[in-house]
Each structure stands twice: as structure tokens, then as C-alpha cells.
Design a protein around this motif. Structure first.
Motif, PDB file in Angstrom:
ATOM      1  N   ALA A 147       1.635   4.049  -0.875  1.00  0.00           N
ATOM      2  CA  ALA A 147       0.171   4.284  -0.292  1.00  0.00           C
ATOM      3  C   ALA A 147      -0.185   5.446  -0.927  1.00  0.00           C
ATOM      4  O   ALA A 147      -1.234   5.828  -0.106  1.00  0.00           O
ATOM      5  CB  ALA A 147       0.306   4.080   1.072  1.00  0.00           C
ATOM      6  N   ASP A 175      -3.443   5.441  -1.999  1.00  0.00           N
ATOM      7  CA  ASP A 175      -4.887   4.183  -1.587  1.00  0.00           C
ATOM      8  C   ASP A 175      -6.108   5.018  -0.715  1.00  0.00           C
ATOM      9  O   ASP A 175      -6.031   6.448  -0.838  1.00  0.00           O
ATOM     10  CB  ASP A 175      -3.871   3.911  -0.029  1.00  0.00           C
ATOM     11  CG  ASP A 175      -4.106   2.806   0.770  1.00  0.00           C
ATOM     12  OD1 ASP A 175      -4.148   1.608   0.643  1.00  0.00           O
ATOM     13  OD2 ASP A 175      -5.209   2.840   1.295  1.00  0.00           O
ATOM     14  N   ARG A 179      -0.260  -0.512   5.892  1.00  0.00           N
ATOM     15  CA  ARG A 179       0.212  -0.663   4.511  1.00  0.00           C
ATOM     16  C   ARG A 179       0.561   0.973   4.173  1.00  0.00           C
ATOM     17  O   ARG A 179       0.599   2.115   3.448  1.00  0.00           O
ATOM     18  CB  ARG A 179      -1.361  -0.436   3.861  1.00  0.00           C
ATOM     19  CG  ARG A 179      -1.963  -1.499   3.166  1.00  0.00           C
ATOM     20  CD  ARG A 179      -3.058  -1.637   1.922  1.00  0.00           C
ATOM     21  NE  ARG A 179      -3.720  -0.365   2.503  1.00  0.00           N
ATOM     22  CZ  ARG A 179      -4.848  -0.664   3.048  1.00  0.00           C
ATOM     23  NH1 ARG A 179      -5.429  -2.289   3.537  1.00  0.00           N
ATOM     24  NH2 ARG A 179      -5.788  -0.242   2.813  1.00  0.00           N
ATOM     25  N   GLU A 229      -5.035   5.859  -6.953  1.00  0.00           N
ATOM     26  CA  GLU A 229      -5.873   4.914  -6.818  1.00  0.00           C
ATOM     27  C   GLU A 229      -5.824   3.561  -7.834  1.00  0.00           C
ATOM     28  O   GLU A 229      -5.906   3.667  -8.554  1.00  0.00           O
ATOM     29  CB  GLU A 229      -7.630   5.025  -5.934  1.00  0.00           C
ATOM     30  CG  GLU A 229      -7.374   4.023  -5.378  1.00  0.00           C
ATOM     31  CD  GLU A 229      -8.753   3.876  -4.709  1.00  0.00           C
ATOM     32  OE1 GLU A 229      -9.410   4.776  -4.173  1.00  0.00           O
ATOM     33  OE2 GLU A 229      -9.053   2.796  -3.923  1.00  0.00           O
TER      34      GLU A 229
END
Lengths: 853, 242
Positions: A563, A566, A627, A235
């Protein structure tokens, strides 16, 4: 030859500085540069200030998070790029003191922590600001943990296999990134003690965080690395992307400032065009004489071009210095908002200022200046032989092209620049016709004035003078109305922005979030806060669920590579169910859930478990969908409390994150999640005087997590307040630019007016009479310009609100009074003042003035 | 009385053949000059007399290459002007043609010295400021070189203009009513100066005036009437103004 050009240009520039038109030109350029550089400086610093603040909330300019410790190679790469690194480990563990046990969110920080900001900690001597975490062997608890464990300062708590002394109560952590997922109370410890706790074991749920502080360049440099890390499932939080909270209001403020800056530049451009006209007229004799002595057309353009260039450079310098001073003032206004010393202002805004001055000069003065090369040498013998003025389309076309380029440069958007430009061109055409009609109308009205009072006589005569110069008057009317229009726009938009901002964050905006309210506590909790709380948002049920499948694939495989790390994939999401669309949400695609079928009414109790065959419709927040590359009709599977729920996206919502109310990425229809264990979340406003309630709530509802957002809210309010002051400063510049247009226009028409007043005096008019006639003429011009400016502002503000600022348009009645009357007064008074020296001249001088070189 | 007033010389400084100039005035075409011929030899001084509106200024403009004829040929220093564009004609004038105007035409923002320097700077002799000072000495303004035109009287301004006309050693000087804006005494002084300098420098002078007394001081007098130039003797036909 070229040295001749320089000498001639230099000499006449030095002496020309005394001429009114050159001064008007100079002032206009200075203002254009000052406005441009000041706004560039300001936005530059605002940007940096915001990043700094976002960095503080995130804990660094770049934050990496994963389940395993970070390797040394990565650390080395980041350090080479110029980052300072700090390690942080987050985990949930049971903490005990005596007989009391409490699941606690542990945050282990190293000695570098925090990169930005300070912790507010009570170590027994009141709340202090401390720019470090607890030293080794010590721990700091939040008030909730202290309450739950009955801790007092100095007592020891059991953390895993070791004991730590609690030496501080944390009122606020330097980095506020905890979020709502943090149900458990907090204990902050030092990473040096982590091994001794024995809590870091393979397989345990631990988040390792690497917090990096560094420059924008460093951040730019590691972007490829960050993309790779994202693909690996790390992340990545980047300060420039994950900027919290301030969102729309500031984006609007930036739009507004750019707009105001461009208006100032446009106005200055109009002033430059007007003064250049007079400048060229004044120099036609000189040009003819030079032609007579053998100067080529090219030489003429060079000499006068160099002269104006020298003027522009001098103006840039002064304008840039003013811009610098202005930004220093802005910095002073923003000093609380930007907590850390910022690097010195860069050269980029300065360069932008000089570029602006040159562009304005070339665009707005260029075609008019070229007229000088058309001058015939024969003019030395026959004065009336003036070259034709440049074609209107050429002047307007060149100015538009240059202004369009500036629009592009400042807004960074070609479509916006083109749109504004094309719209402007159409509007100008319509205006030209409208100004003729309006001027005709006003003059016809004035001509019908009867009465022998000095003022009606003055109005009649002034009107007639205006009518005699219909074309010139029309041009001036156009310029003034555009000026008034621009000034009105700035004031109107500013007023509406402020109102919107204030209504967006009213005084009773929720300052506390209460999370993890159990269904059994719900009524008691509401009853407990009701007497003290003035506003409270709805109570939203909340279920924790993990996204486990997208269209039959593992989420990490189904989403775009960027992503993969994410947070929505890595953590449990907060899910809710709602029958109606929550306030502040808007459906942007698909349909909100249909109303539940009434036939189900009495069967609800029986059908506790809904059918699981057909997928449950869900509504997803549009930003998250973008996203993760999700669209309507995609099927998502969630794991909730060990069960799997299959869903299908039936609507996408946009929502306003600025409202400080609970917001949800994913909303389910009623009856789909009730069977799972859930809690409630709400937000409320607790006045300063009622803060005692918090202690009571912590005691009575130990499971409920209370999050104080007062600090964030206060920061947002501060920023808005300071931006408002900055906006006022810019407004002053725009007003000055407007006045410079007035000055330039009056300077341009001065000789003709001088001739007329000379004639009037020859025919026996007294000083008072001439003074009144001049005042009346200017006032009529101002009145007509004000009327047109009002009409324009009304139309344009409606368009601007709808398409750019995202506000609802409304009519402005006061505008129709203030602009025409204010215009008459302003143009009347300034024109009258500028004509003062003319009135003092002997008629012979006034009459001769027309012919002077 | 010869029909062609031009006196043939080996290499005329200025040669005009069948010059015509017509201007449009609304619907009508107005002929100002018609089939006019003129030849001016080097070192000669020629006066062109004519009443107001006779077209004197138009003729001067044509002869100096400031304007183009509707018809006919004109050559200056042996160069046919019809083949040159506006810039070419300007380049031909640079440093070789001097002007004295009725309304002086000094640049108001330049000092006396700078005004005199102007033609030098536009010629290949840029930078010779001592020459300009010398010329201002010669017209009696050595003490006032830094004064702006508005600080000088009319006569003084015209003397600056005369210094400016001669400073670049021109081959040809055009003077357009040089005394028109001056009182008789000042005018006389200015004219004395103009002729003295012209004689000393051996320059060709073309003088446009309506003053017979002034015209008499030239080698040759021509009268412009009905678009034509005719030889004319002011001594015979009496003094006074046109």
C-alpha cells in the motif's frame, strides 16, 4: 476384444438414437453443455469488456504515477512484457490571457494518447470524436477555463514561458480519471511543448504518469515488478483491481448468471438420471443375452459405457456449437458495451462444456449404468429376473459429489459449493418425506371426489393410477418440484434483481457533482439550482488534509508494503464532518460519534478552537482501512492547512459506492474542522431540458467545479440493461432444461402407463376416457409438484437473498397460485401429448409393450 | 429302468452330480430340483421333457452355467462350475455354447447378420463376418441379412437364432422350447433345420421341450418330474405334449 466393444457400442448407439430415452438423454446433455459453455463464454467476455472499460477510464491497463520522470530501464521492461507506453504529465500552473490569470490543471499528453476511447472536442465545427490529444503548439481547454479566461477558438494563452493556440474545447476526455481532487479547470497540451514552458523544474509539484496498454498475460507477468514499485512509493493502478463504478450490481449479475447456469446443469442432470434409468431397463435383455454368449461384467459396462460416452461427446459438440451461437447472440447484445473488437472466443469454455457433459453423465448416470453389469444371464430364460436398482443413497451421493465439484469449478469457492451441497442434501431428505405426505394428501382429496361427470371420474381414476405407483410417483414429484422450484427461483431472483437495480439507479440519480462551493456561496448556489433540479444530495463540507502519521510512524512505514504507493498517502484526502451517519453508510465496527453535549450550546461561539489534547474521534471507510492495515483505536495524524490534528479511529464504515452520491473515506465529528478553510460538495440531478443552467452556474460561480457524471451513469445503465437481456437468454435455457426433465420422466414411465391404458381399453374404456384419465393423472402430479416447488422457492429465495445476493427477502404470493396451476397445466398437457401414441396403439400392443426389449 | 439316467462315456461334455436347487418363496423354501444327476456325452442329443412348472428352465439355466445350484456339482467341458464366478462361467461359454430360445431373443436394434455375428465377436474369432453370412445362407436367409428382427416372421427369426447358435462352432447347443412360439408347420421346418445342422456339425444338443414328437428325434429322452430326471421313451409312453 476391445474392438468388439467399440463395434457393438457404435452399432447399437446408431439405432438407439430413435429411442425416446436416448433422445431425452441426448437433449439433456446438449442443454447442460450449451448452458455451461454459453455462460462461460459470456462471463469471459463480460470480464474482458469490463476490463476494457476500466482501462479506458484509467487511461490504460496499467497506470504508474510518481513525482519524478520514469527511467528507461522500467520502460524497456514494460515494453518487453508487451505493453505499449504513453507518457503523461500533470501539474498545476497559472495560465494567462491578456489581463486574466487562472490557476489551471495542465495535462500534457504524447502522440500515443489515448490508449482507449476518444476525446470529444469542439474545434469549431461542432463536437467531434478525436482519438488523439492536441498537436504540438496547440492546446485544448475545458469549457470552464474558456469561460473564466473569456477564450475563443484560435486565441493564444500564455503557459509558463511559451504561448500556445487554443484550438479546441474539450467536452469529455477519453480517460475520466481526473476525480474530484481536480478543482482547477483543465488545459490539455502536448508533451512536446513541455520543455518550452519551463514549468518542469526540480522541486515543482508535478505528477509523471506512465500509461501502459497490454494484455492480461502481460499484466500478470509484471506483477512482481509492480509490487516492488509499490514499495518504492510509486502509485500503481491496475485495471483488474482498480475497476471503477460498476461494482455491486455487476457482481450480483455474475453471481446470478452462474447460479442460473448451474440450475440448468442440475436440471439436465436430473433428466439424465431419469432417462438413464429407462435406458438401462430397456437394455437389460440385451445385457443378459450378451452375458449368455460369454460377455464379462467388465465388457458389459464397457459396451454401454462407450455407447453413452459417444452420446455425451456428440452432445458436447452440438451443445458447444449452441453455446457458441448463444454467445454470438450475447455479443450482439453487448456490442455497444464492448467498444473494441475482442479476441476470438477461447477454447477454455469449450473444454468446460465437454467436461460438464462428462461429469453430468458420470455423476447422474454412473450408478444406474452399473446396474447393467449385475444382470444375470438367467434373465434370458426368466424375464422377471431384473437386477435390483442401485441404492438410492449411491445414486444421490454420486450425483451430489459430481455436482458439488461442478459448483466448485464454476463458483471458485469451496465453502459456497459445500454449503449449497450440504443444504441440498438436507433439503432432499426433508423433501422425500414431504413429497410422500403431499402426494398422500392430494390423493386422499381426489378419492373423496364424488359425482359422475366424466372429469371427476377421470380424476378419481387418474388419482388411483398415481396411487398405485406411489414410489415412482414420489420420485417424479420430487423431480418436478425441484424443476419448478429452480425455474421459479430464476424468475423470482431475476425480478428482484431488476427491481433492485432500477431502484438503485433511478432516473433522477444525480448526474452532476458540484465541488468547491465556498461557504459564502453556499446559499446562493442552492438557490440557483433549486428551480431546475429535482433531486439534490445533502451539502457536505469538505476540508483537504494530508495523512502524515499512523501510530506515530510515517504513513509509508506503517502501512503494508503493497500500500506504499496508495493514493491516500500520496494526495490530500477529502475530509468532512457530520453529526449523523450519512445515508448509504453502515457502521461495521466501533460506534458512531456520540451526540454533542448540550452544555456546549451557548459556549460554541467562544470555544471556536476545541481542545487539542485528546485525539479527535474519526470514522474511516472499511475498504481504505483494510488496504492500509488500519483498525479501531489506531491513531492517525492529519495535516490540515498547516495545522496538525491528532485523531483516533472509533468506527469503520462500509458504504455503497454505486449510489452516485458524495462519499468520504474519513469523517470527523462536528466542531473539529470548522475552523479550517472549507468548501462544500453536493450532487444533483439536472434534467436534459435544463442543461442551460450549467453555463449560468459556470458564469456565476467561477470557483465551483462541476463534474458531469452522465456519461459514467449512462454506461452503468447500459451495462445493466444488456446484462438483463443476457439473463433472459439464460433463463430460456433453464426453462428448456426443465422441460427436458419432464420429457425424461414421462419417457421413463411410458411403458407402465401404456400397460395401464391397454388394460383400461380391454375393460371397455373409450379413447376419450383414457385420454382424460391420463391427463388427470399428470395434472395431479403437476399440481402437487407445483405446491411443493412453491414452498421450496419461497424458503430458498429468502435464504438466497439474505446470504448471497444481499437483498431483503419478501413473500411472493403469486408464486403459490402460478406454480401449482401452471404445474398441473404444463405436466398435464405435455404428459397428455406424449401419451398420444400410446392411445393410438391397439390394446394387444400396449399390453405387450411391457415385455419388449 | 436304470436309476441314474446318465450314460457313462469317456469324457462327458456335461456332468451333473446330485444337483439341488431350492428357492425361497416368502417364509418357505421351495425345492425345485433334488439330487439330480446327468451326464451328456459329446455328440449326443438329449431331450428333457417336463410339464409346465416342473423346473425345466431352472435346470437348463443350471446346466448352461447361467445360474448356480444350491447343492451338488456340475462340470462343463471338464471344468467344475462351482469354482468359477459369474465372469468365469461366462468366459467358459464364450464361443463354446450356443443357445436357441423360445422367444428367439434377437437384439431388436441389430440386423440379422449383426445378430449372428454377436457370439463370434464375443469369442476369439471376432471379425469373421463371412462365416456369419454363410450360416445365414445355410438357414435360407442369405437374401435378408440386413433386415431387422421386426421385419422378419417368427420362423425366420428363429432361423436367425439357429444360425447364431451354430456360427461359432460350439461344442454344446442348448435349445429351450425352440418351437414354443411357432405354428406347427413352421415349427417342424425349424426343427428339421436344427437337427440337420446339429448332425452336420457333430454338436452336442440339449433340448428342453414339452413336445413328445420333438423329443423323439433325440438320441435320449429324460423326463423331469418332482425335481428328478428319469429316462423316458416317448415312443413307448405315447405321443403328445407334457
Amino acid at each position: 476384444m476391445s474392438s468388439v466393444n467399440w463395434r457393438l457400442a457404435g452399432r447399437s448407439l446408431k439405432r438407439d438414437l430413435r429411442a425416446a430415452d436416448v433422445r431425452a438423454l441426448f437433449v439433456a446433455l446438449v442443454l447442460a453443455v450449451a448452458a455451461a459453455t454459453m455462460i462461460a463464454f459470456f462471463l469471459d467476455r463480460l470480464e474482458r469488456g469490463l476490463e476494457r472499460q476500466a482501462g479506458q477510464m484509467l487511461g490504460g491497463d496499467l497506470v504508474l504515477e510518481q513525482r519524478d520522470p520514469f527511467d528507461d530501464a522500467l520502460r524497456a521492461t514494460l515494453e518487453q512484457a508487451g505493453f505499449v507506453l504513453s507518457d503523461q504529465v500533470d501539474l498545476v500552473s497559472m495560465i494567462s490571457q491578456g489581463e486574466r490569470f487562472q490557476p489551471t490543471s495542465l495535462k500534457a499528453v504524447d502522440d500515443v494518447y489515448p490508449h482507449y476511447g476518444v476525446n470529444r472536442v469542439d474545434r469549431g465545427e461542432g463536437v467531434e470524436e478525436i482519438s488523439s490529444g492536441p498537436p504540438a503548439g496547440q492546446a485544448w481547454a475545458d469549457p470552464r477555463l474558456a469561460e473564466l479566461l473569456g477564450l475563443t477558438l484560435g486565441e493564444r494563452v500564455q503557459v509558463g514561458q511559451t504561448e500556445l493556440a487554443v484550438t479546441g474545447i474539450i467536452e469529455r476526455e477519453a480517460d475520466q480519471s481526473a476525480g474530484f481532487g481536480n478543482f482547477n479547470p483543465r488545459l490539455m497540451i502536448n508533451t512536446a511543448d513541455l520543455d518550452a514552458t519551463g514549468l518542469v523544474q526540480p522541486g515543482s509539484r508535478i505528477e509523471f504518469e506512465l500509461l501502459a496498454a497490454g494484455s492480461a498475460q502481460a499484466l500478470e507477468q509484471v506483477q512482481p515488478l509492480l509490487s516492488r514499485l509499490r514499495e518504492q512509493g510509486v502509485e500503481v493502478r491496475d485495471v483488474r483491481v482498480d475497476r471503477p463504478q460498476l461494482g455491486n450490481a455487476l457482481a450480483r449479475a455474475e453471481s446470478y448468471l452462474s447460479l442460473a447456469g448451474l440450475v440448468a446443469v442440475l436440471l439436465a442432470g436430473v433428466a439424465v438420471a431419469m432417462s438413464t434409468k429407462r435406458y438401462v431397463e430397456r437394455h437389460l435383455d440385451t445385457a443378459a443375452l450378451l452375458r449368455c454368449f460369454g460377455a464379462s461384467q467388465y465388457q458389459l459396462v464397457t459396451i454401454f459405457g462407450l455407447q453413452l460416452l459417444g452420446l455425451a461427446l456428440a452432445a458436447s459438440l452440438i451443445g458447444a456449437l449452441l453455446g457458441l451461437a448463444g454467445q454470438a447472440l450475447l455479443l450482439w447484445l453487448l456490442v455497444q458495451f464492448i467498444p473494441l473488437p475482442l479476441p476470438l472466443p477461447g477454447f477454455m469454455p469449450l473444454g468446460l462444456g465437454v467436461l460438464t457433459a462428462l461429469a453430468v453423465l458420470v455423476g447422474f448416470a454412473g450408478p444406474t449404468l452399473l446396474r447393467i453389469q449385475q444382470v444375470s444371464a438367467l434373465k434370458v430364460l426368466r424375464r422377471e429376473l431384473d437386477p435390483l436398482p442401485p441404492a438410492g443413497w449411491l445414486v444421490v451421493g454420486t450425483a451430489s459429489a459430481v455436482f458439488g465439484a461442478l459448483l466448485w469449478l464454476y463458483s471458485g469457492s469451496v465453502s459456497l459449493a459445500l454449503g449449497l451441497l450440504l443444504g441440498g442434501a438436507v433439503v432432499l431428505g426433508v423433501l422425500w418425506v414431504a413429497s410422500g405426505l403431499l402426494l398422500g394428501g392430494v390423493l386422499a382429496l381426489v378419492a373423496r371426489l364424488s359425482g359422475a361427470t366424466p372429469w371427476s371420474q377421470a380424476l378419481r381414476l387418474g388419482g388411483r393410477q398415481l396411487a398405485r405407483r406411489r414410489q415412482a410417483g414420489r420420485g417424479q414429484l420430487l423431480a418436478f418440484s425441484v424443476t419448478f422450484f429452480a425455474m421459479a427461483m430464476i424468475v423470482l431472483v431475476r425480478g428482484d434483481l431488476l427491481t433492485t437495480w432500477q431502484s438503485q439507479l433511478p432516473d433522477d440519480t444525480p448526474n452532476y457533482f458540484a465541488i468547491n462551493i465556498q461557504p459564502s456561496e453556499r446559499e446562493a448556489f442552492e438557490a440557483a439550482i433549486a428551480p431546475s433540479v429535482t433531486t439534490q444530495s445533502a451539502l457536505y463540507p469538505m476540508v483537504r488534509g494530508r495523512l502524515v502519521e499512523i501510530d506515530g510512524q510515517a504513513p509509508r512505514e506503517a502501512v503494508p508494503e503493497s500500500a506504499r504507493g496508495d493514493g491516500a498517502l500520496r494526495r490530500e484526502l477529502n475530509l468532512t464532518w457530520q453529526a449523523v451517519l450519512p445515508e448509504g453508510n453502515e457502521i461495521v465496527a466501533g460506534q458512531w460519534f456520540a451526540a454533542p453535549r448540550p452544555a456546549q450550546g451557548f459556549m460554541q461561539e467562544v470555544e471556536a478552537t476545541p481542545e487539542t489534547d485528546s485525539p479527535v474521534p474519526i470514522s474511516v471507510e472499511a475498504g481504505l482501512a483494510e488496504r492500509l492495515g488500519l483498525t479501531l483505536g489506531d491513531s492517525l495524524a492529519f495535516s490540515v492547512g498547516g495545522d496538525r490534528i491528532d485523531t483516533r479511529i472509533t468506527s469503520l464504515r462500509s458504504l455503497d459506492w454505486d449510489t452516485f452520491k458524495p462519499n468520504f473515506f474519513v469523517i470527523f465529528p462536528p466542531e473539529s474542522l470548522e475552523r479550517f478553510s472549507h468548501s462544500y460538495i453536493t450532487a444533483f440531478y439536472l434534467p436534459e431540458s435544463e442543461q442551460g443552467l450549467i453555463r449560468q452556474l459556470v458564469r456565476d460561480f467561477p470557483g465551483v467545479s462541476l463534474l458531469n457524471v452522465e456519461a459514467i451513469l449512462g454506461q452503468v445503465r447500459d451495462v445493466l440493461g444488456q446484462v438483463t437481456r443476457a439473463v433472459e437468454l439464460i433463463l430460456a435455457l433453464v426453462l428448456l432444461a426443465g422441460i427436458s426433465v419432464l420429457y425424461a420422466a414421462l419417457t421413463a414411465s411410458r411403458p407402465v402407463r401404456a400397460h395401464e391404458s391397454g388394460l383400461l381399453r380391454v375393460f371397455g374404456a373409450g379413447n376419450r376416457m383414457i385420454s382424460r384419465v391420463q391427463g388427470a393423472e399428470y395434472a395431479l402430479l403437476g399440481l402437487a409438484s407445483g405446491l411443493m416447488g412453491a414452498a421450496l422457492a419461497e424458503l430458498a429465495s429468502a435464504a438466497l437473498y439474505l446470504y448471497w445476493l444481499d437483498l431483503t427477502p419478501r413473500p411472493h404470493v403469486a408464486l403459490w397460485l402460478v406454480l401449482p396451476l401452471g404445474g398441473a397445466l404444463l405436466v398435464g398437457v405435455i404428459g397428455h401429448m406424449l401419451s398420444y401414441s400410446l392411445r393410438r396403439q391397439a390394446p394387444a400392443a400396449s399390453l405387450g409393450l411391457l415385455g419388449e426389449a | 429302468m436304470p436309476q441314474t439316467p446318465g450314460v457313462p462315456h469317456a469324457s462327458p461334455v456335461l456332468l451333473a452330480e446330485k444337483l439341488s436347487k431350492a428357492v425361497r418363496s416368502g417364509e418357505r423354501s421351495l425345492t425345485i430340483l433334488k439330487d439330480l444327476s446327468l451326464s451328456v456325452a459329446q455328440g449326443e442329443s438329449v431331450a428333457i421333457l417336463g410339464k409346465s412348472g416342473a423346473g425345466k428352465s431352472t435346470l437348463l439355466g443350471l446346466l448352461a452355467g447361467l445360474d448356480t445350484p444350491s447343492d451338488g456339482e456340475l462340470s462343463l467341458f471338464g471344468h467344475p462350475l462351482s469354482r468359477l464366478d459369474e465372469d468365469g462361467r461366462a468366459a467358459l461359454r464364450a464361443g463354446r455354447v450356443g443357445f436357441v430360445f423360445q422367444n428367439f431373443q434377437l437384439l431388436p436394434t441389430l440386423s440379422a447378420l449383426e445378430n449372428v455375428l454377436l457370439p463370434l465377436e464375443l469369442s476369439p474369432r471376432a471379425g469373421e463376418s463371412q462365416t456369419a453370412r454363410d450360416w445365414l445362407e445355410r438357414v435360407g436367409l442369405g437374401e435378408r441379412i440386413d433386415h431387422l428382427p421386426k421385419q422378419l416372421s417368427g420362423g425366420e427369426q428363429q432361423r436367425v437364432a439357429i444360425a447364431r447358435a451354430f456360427v461359432a462352432d460350439p461344442e454344446l447347443v442348448f435349445a429351450d422350447e425352440p418351437t414354443g412360439n411357432l405354428d406347427p408347420d413352421t415349427g417342424a421346418q425349424v426343427i428339421d433345420l436344427l437337427f440337420t445342422l446339429n448332425r452336420e456339425a457333430g454338436t452336442t444338443l440339449i433340448l428342453v421341450t414339452h413336445d413328445h414328437a420333438l423329443a423323439r428325434r433325440c438320441d435320449r429322452c429324460l423326463r423331469l418330474a418332482a425335481g428328478q430326471l428319469n429316462a423316458f421313451d416317448p415312443a413307448v409312453e405315447g405321443g403328445g405334449d407334457e
